[in-house]
Design a protein around this motif. Structure first.
Motif, PDB file in Angstrom:
ATOM      1  N   LYS A 224       0.844  -1.196   0.000  1.00 17.01           N
ATOM      2  CA  LYS A 224       0.000   0.000   0.000  1.00 17.01           C
ATOM      3  C   LYS A 224       0.884   1.252   0.000  1.00 17.01           C
ATOM      4  CE  LYS A 224      -3.745  -2.420   2.371  1.00 17.01           C
ATOM      5  NZ  LYS A 224      -4.077  -3.138   1.211  1.00 17.01           N
ATOM      6  N   VAL A 225       1.336   1.642  -1.181  1.00 21.38           N
ATOM      7  CA  VAL A 225       2.279   2.753  -1.300  1.00 21.38           C
ATOM      8  C   VAL A 225       1.790   3.897  -2.180  1.00 21.38           C
ATOM      9  CG1 VAL A 225       4.288   1.288  -0.868  1.00 21.38           C
ATOM     10  CG2 VAL A 225       3.525   1.655  -3.220  1.00 21.38           C
ATOM     11  N   ILE A 226       0.667   3.727  -2.863  1.00 20.67           N
ATOM     12  CA  ILE A 226       0.208   4.763  -3.788  1.00 20.67           C
ATOM     13  C   ILE A 226      -0.729   5.722  -3.063  1.00 20.67           C
ATOM     14  CG2 ILE A 226      -1.006   5.255  -5.943  1.00 20.67           C
ATOM     15  CD1 ILE A 226      -0.162   2.497  -6.933  1.00 20.67           C
ATOM     16  N   ASP A 227      -0.311   6.974  -3.006  1.00 15.78           N
ATOM     17  CA  ASP A 227      -1.165   8.042  -2.488  1.00 15.78           C
ATOM     18  C   ASP A 227      -1.434   9.010  -3.649  1.00 15.78           C
ATOM     19  OD1 ASP A 227       1.191   9.519  -2.789  1.00 15.78           O
ATOM     20  OD2 ASP A 227       1.591   9.614  -0.633  1.00 15.78           O
TER      21      ASP A 227
ATOM     22  N   ILE B  82      -0.600   6.995 -27.911  1.00 13.93           N
ATOM     23  CA  ILE B  82      -1.566   6.620 -26.886  1.00 13.93           C
ATOM     24  C   ILE B  82      -2.021   7.899 -26.190  1.00 13.93           C
ATOM     25  CG2 ILE B  82      -1.765   5.486 -24.629  1.00 13.93           C
ATOM     26  CD1 ILE B  82       0.061   3.276 -25.799  1.00 13.93           C
ATOM     27  N   THR B  83      -3.310   7.983 -25.902  1.00 13.64           N
ATOM     28  CA  THR B  83      -3.873   9.161 -25.255  1.00 13.64           C
ATOM     29  C   THR B  83      -4.623   8.744 -23.996  1.00 13.64           C
ATOM     30  OG1 THR B  83      -4.174  10.187 -27.424  1.00 13.64           O
ATOM     31  CG2 THR B  83      -5.378  11.165 -25.582  1.00 13.64           C
ATOM     32  N   LEU B  84      -4.284   9.375 -22.890  1.00 18.39           N
ATOM     33  CA  LEU B  84      -4.962   9.106 -21.618  1.00 18.39           C
ATOM     34  C   LEU B  84      -6.379   9.670 -21.664  1.00 18.39           C
ATOM     35  CD1 LEU B  84      -4.769   8.095 -18.658  1.00 18.39           C
ATOM     36  CD2 LEU B  84      -4.032  10.394 -18.060  1.00 18.39           C
ATOM     37  N   VAL B  85      -7.350   8.866 -21.208  1.00 23.07           N
ATOM     38  CA  VAL B  85      -8.739   9.305 -21.128  1.00 23.07           C
ATOM     39  C   VAL B  85      -9.135   9.501 -19.667  1.00 23.07           C
ATOM     40  CG1 VAL B  85     -11.144   8.707 -21.662  1.00 23.07           C
ATOM     41  CG2 VAL B  85      -9.323   8.125 -23.287  1.00 23.07           C
ATOM     42  N   GLU B  86      -8.797   8.527 -18.809  1.00 17.86           N
ATOM     43  CA  GLU B  86      -9.166   8.605 -17.394  1.00 17.86           C
ATOM     44  C   GLU B  86      -8.114   7.881 -16.572  1.00 17.86           C
ATOM     45  OE1 GLU B  86     -11.172  10.135 -14.480  1.00 17.86           O
ATOM     46  OE2 GLU B  86     -12.165  10.254 -16.430  1.00 17.86           O
ATOM     47  N   TRP B  87      -7.913   8.352 -15.345  1.00 20.73           N
ATOM     48  CA  TRP B  87      -6.906   7.788 -14.435  1.00 20.73           C
ATOM     49  C   TRP B  87      -7.443   7.833 -13.019  1.00 20.73           C
ATOM     50  CZ3 TRP B  87      -1.589   6.503 -15.237  1.00 20.73           C
ATOM     51  CH2 TRP B  87      -0.838   6.342 -14.063  1.00 20.73           C
ATOM     52  N   ASN B  88      -7.216   6.755 -12.259  1.00 22.15           N
ATOM     53  CA  ASN B  88      -7.517   6.783 -10.837  1.00 22.15           C
ATOM     54  C   ASN B  88      -6.706   5.697 -10.156  1.00 22.15           C
ATOM     55  OD1 ASN B  88      -8.671   7.602  -8.411  1.00 22.15           O
ATOM     56  ND2 ASN B  88     -10.710   7.786  -9.310  1.00 22.15           N
ATOM     57  N   HIS B  89      -6.723   5.713  -8.842  1.00 16.92           N
ATOM     58  CA  HIS B  89      -5.885   4.765  -8.098  1.00 16.92           C
ATOM     59  C   HIS B  89      -6.531   4.351  -6.784  1.00 16.92           C
ATOM     60  CE1 HIS B  89      -5.002   8.463  -5.908  1.00 16.92           C
ATOM     61  NE2 HIS B  89      -4.576   7.690  -4.915  1.00 16.92           N
ATOM     62  N   ASN B  90      -6.068   3.231  -6.279  1.00  4.56           N
ATOM     63  CA  ASN B  90      -6.259   2.811  -4.900  1.00  4.56           C
ATOM     64  C   ASN B  90      -4.859   2.775  -4.294  1.00  4.56           C
ATOM     65  OD1 ASN B  90      -9.030   2.569  -4.790  1.00  4.56           O
ATOM     66  ND2 ASN B  90      -9.054   0.408  -5.312  1.00  4.56           N
ATOM     67  N   CYS B  91      -4.738   2.394  -3.051  1.00  6.58           N
ATOM     68  CA  CYS B  91      -3.430   2.436  -2.399  1.00  6.58           C
ATOM     69  C   CYS B  91      -2.461   1.388  -2.938  1.00  6.58           C
ATOM     70  CB  CYS B  91      -3.576   2.298  -0.887  1.00  6.58           C
ATOM     71  SG  CYS B  91      -4.415   0.777  -0.385  1.00  6.58           S
ATOM     72  N   ASP B  92      -2.972   0.365  -3.634  1.00 10.39           N
ATOM     73  CA  ASP B  92      -2.084  -0.690  -4.120  1.00 10.39           C
ATOM     74  C   ASP B  92      -2.191  -0.969  -5.622  1.00 10.39           C
ATOM     75  OD1 ASP B  92      -4.573  -1.860  -4.167  1.00 10.39           O
ATOM     76  OD2 ASP B  92      -4.020  -3.589  -2.948  1.00 10.39           O
ATOM     77  N   HIS B  93      -2.950  -0.173  -6.362  1.00 11.94           N
ATOM     78  CA  HIS B  93      -3.030  -0.347  -7.808  1.00 11.94           C
ATOM     79  C   HIS B  93      -3.581   0.914  -8.476  1.00 11.94           C
ATOM     80  CE1 HIS B  93      -7.138  -1.506  -6.559  1.00 11.94           C
ATOM     81  NE2 HIS B  93      -7.505  -1.187  -7.790  1.00 11.94           N
TER      82      HIS B  93
END
Length: 132
Positions: free
Chosen positions: A26-29, A49-60
């Motif tokens: 669990k390292v992603i903030d 490649i073009t980014l459309v959407e991005w999000n995260h949890n603490c481990d992915h």
């Protein structure tokens, strides 16, 4: 549905990519996620490649992007994982203490096409990640 095109083709190629931290550490903030996102955007231009959407949890992380027929997806993903791992460990040294043998990303990844779902459904799903 809006289609993309280049000189020789018309296409709509959307993908969802999920990258998991090795052993789900669990390292992603928010800061590391934003940093990884910036690296994704800068490297993705070279691969069409073009980014459309991005999000995260603490481990992915969840990445929704579009590509072109000449995009070399596996080369891009491996280049991104390698570069982002190296740079995150360099610029966020506290993360190294939480990793196993300094490996940031898991060796595997999940890459899905979005043909079965509308783009809005996939975007809404990614937007809600990390809200648990």
């Amino acid at each position: 549905m809006k289609l993309d095109s280049n000189n020789h083709s018309v296409f709509s190629m959307y993908y969802q990519l999920v990258l998991v931290v090795k052993y789900r550490r669990k390292v992603i903030d928010d800061t590391i996620s934003d940093y990884a996102k910036d690296k994704f955007i800068s490297l993705s231009e070279k691969y069409n490649i073009t980014l459309v959407e991005w999000n995260h949890n603490c481990d992915h992380i969840h990445i929704f992007f579009k590509a072109q027929p000449n995009s070399e997806l596996s080369k891009f993903i491996n280049a991104y994982k390698s570069a982002s791992s190296r740079l995150i460990k360099k610029d966020f040294p506290h993360v190294r203490k939480k990793l196993w043998k300094e490996m940031f990303w898991s060796r595997s990844f999940c890459l899905l096409t979005t043909g079965g779902s509308s783009i809005e459904v996939v975007k809404a799903y990614i937007e809600t990640q990390g809200m648990k």
